[in-house]
Write a protein that holds these residues in place. Structure first.
Motif, short mmCIF file in Angstrom:
data_model
loop_
_atom_site.label_atom_id
_atom_site.label_comp_id
_atom_site.label_asym_id
_atom_site.label_seq_id
_atom_site.Cartn_x
_atom_site.Cartn_y
_atom_site.Cartn_z
N SER A 1 0.83 -1.21 0.00
CA SER A 1 0.00 0.00 0.00
C SER A 1 0.86 1.25 0.00
O SER A 1 0.49 2.27 -0.61
CB SER A 1 -0.96 -0.01 1.20
N HIS A 2 2.03 1.21 0.65
CA HIS A 2 2.93 2.36 0.64
C HIS A 2 3.39 2.67 -0.78
O HIS A 2 3.44 3.83 -1.19
CB HIS A 2 4.13 2.11 1.54
N LEU A 3 3.73 1.64 -1.54
CA LEU A 3 4.18 1.85 -2.91
C LEU A 3 3.04 2.34 -3.79
O LEU A 3 3.22 3.26 -4.60
CB LEU A 3 4.76 0.56 -3.49
N LEU A 4 1.86 1.75 -3.66
CA LEU A 4 0.74 2.16 -4.49
C LEU A 4 0.39 3.63 -4.26
O LEU A 4 0.19 4.39 -5.21
CB LEU A 4 -0.47 1.26 -4.24
N VAL A 5 0.32 4.04 -3.01
CA VAL A 5 0.00 5.43 -2.71
C VAL A 5 1.10 6.35 -3.26
O VAL A 5 0.81 7.43 -3.80
CB VAL A 5 -0.21 5.64 -1.20
N ALA A 6 2.35 5.93 -3.16
CA ALA A 6 3.45 6.73 -3.71
C ALA A 6 3.31 6.90 -5.21
O ALA A 6 3.54 8.00 -5.75
CB ALA A 6 4.80 6.09 -3.36
N LEU A 7 2.95 5.84 -5.92
CA LEU A 7 2.77 5.93 -7.37
C LEU A 7 1.61 6.84 -7.73
O LEU A 7 1.69 7.64 -8.67
CB LEU A 7 2.55 4.54 -7.96
N TRP A 8 0.52 6.73 -6.99
CA TRP A 8 -0.61 7.64 -7.24
C TRP A 8 -0.20 9.09 -7.01
O TRP A 8 -0.48 9.96 -7.82
CB TRP A 8 -1.78 7.27 -6.34
N ARG A 9 0.47 9.33 -5.89
CA ARG A 9 0.87 10.71 -5.58
C ARG A 9 1.88 11.24 -6.60
O ARG A 9 1.85 12.42 -6.95
CB ARG A 9 1.43 10.78 -4.16
N ALA A 10 2.75 10.37 -7.08
CA ALA A 10 3.69 10.79 -8.11
C ALA A 10 2.97 11.19 -9.39
O ALA A 10 3.47 12.00 -10.17
CB ALA A 10 4.69 9.67 -8.41
N ASN A 11 1.78 10.64 -9.59
CA ASN A 11 0.93 11.01 -10.72
C ASN A 11 -0.08 12.09 -10.35
O ASN A 11 -1.04 12.31 -11.10
CB ASN A 11 0.20 9.77 -11.26
N GLN A 12 0.13 12.74 -9.21
CA GLN A 12 -0.71 13.85 -8.75
C GLN A 12 -2.16 13.42 -8.52
O GLN A 12 -3.10 14.19 -8.76
CB GLN A 12 -0.64 15.02 -9.74
N ILE A 13 -2.33 12.21 -8.02
CA ILE A 13 -3.65 11.70 -7.67
C ILE A 13 -3.70 11.55 -6.14
O ILE A 13 -2.92 10.79 -5.58
CB ILE A 13 -3.93 10.34 -8.33
N PRO A 14 -4.58 12.28 -5.45
CA PRO A 14 -4.64 12.18 -3.99
C PRO A 14 -4.98 10.76 -3.55
O PRO A 14 -5.86 10.11 -4.13
CB PRO A 14 -5.77 13.16 -3.61
#
Length: 223
Positions: free
Chosen positions: A84-97
């Protein structure tokens, strides 16, 4: 107020932190490669990649312990919380909250010990908060998918002492991170699983969502 009417404090759910290091070069490169024409496509691409490419530690008999998003990516394995830490990081890197959700579950069967199961929530403008679970479909009976409008969580909460916490946190639970940092191997986790405590309310960045993200805890049926 229904959760879908609540817009998140965007800065909180786009944070780069020591654990959710979304500005790490390798995470940035992967996030760019998973981009798509719309935020919905980008969000699904990130979910599918983490679900299918990062090996769940227990399912694949891995002993390495990972926590930081960039370490999960580099080593290629993690528990549900690490994934979940990686998935949230990838979303945030794509500017998705995006943020973190948790359940308290028994580790195996109807009896203790309990463990903390981590999954995620992503903000989609057309759907609001959408909870999804990228632990991986490598365990029989689990078929998690990214289908906004329909939750596909890996586990129902059916036994005494189990629960699904209703909040979305902008940061992983401090008690959980402290326990993960002490973990030496996955064998150690299996013999003494992490049963973390949620932060007190004033440490919950997403506290305004607390009354809004409820679901019928026994209504999730494994496909």
């Amino acid at each position: 107020m229904h959760v879908n009417q609540y817009h998140p404090p965007v800065a909180d759910f786009l944070m780069n932190t020591a654990v959710v290091d979304c500005k790490h070069p390798q995470i940035q490169i992967l996030a760019a490669s998973l981009s798509g024409q719309t935020p919905l496509i980008r969000a699904k691409n990130c979910f599918d990649w983490v679900r299918d490419h990062i090996e769940h530690s227990i399912d694949f008999h891995r002993e390495e312990v990972t926590c930081k998003a960039s370490d999960v990516l580099r080593i290629g394995t993690g528990l549900c919380t690490a994934k979940s830490h990686l998935l949230v990081a990838l979303w945030r890197a794509n500017q998705i909250p995006a943020g973190f959700c948790y359940q308290r579950l028994t580790l195996d069967g109807p009896n203790p010990p309990y463990c903390t199961h981590g999954f995620t929530a992503v903000w989609l403008d057309d759907w609001g908060w959408y909870r999804c679970d990228a632990r991986g479909n490598s365990k029989p009976g689990i078929h998690c998918a990214f289908t906004p409008g329909q939750e596909n969580l890996a586990y129902p909460t059916i036994y005494n002492g189990e629960q699904t916490y209703p909040d979305v946190w902008a940061e992983p639970w401090p008690d959980l991170l402290a326990a993960m940092e002490k973990l030496q191997s996955i064998s150690q986790y299996r013999s003494d699983p992490i049963d973390a405590c949620p932060p007190v309310a004033d440490l919950c960045v997403s506290e305004p969502t607390a009354p809004n993200i409820h679901s019928a805890e026994t209504g999730h049926v494994l496909p």
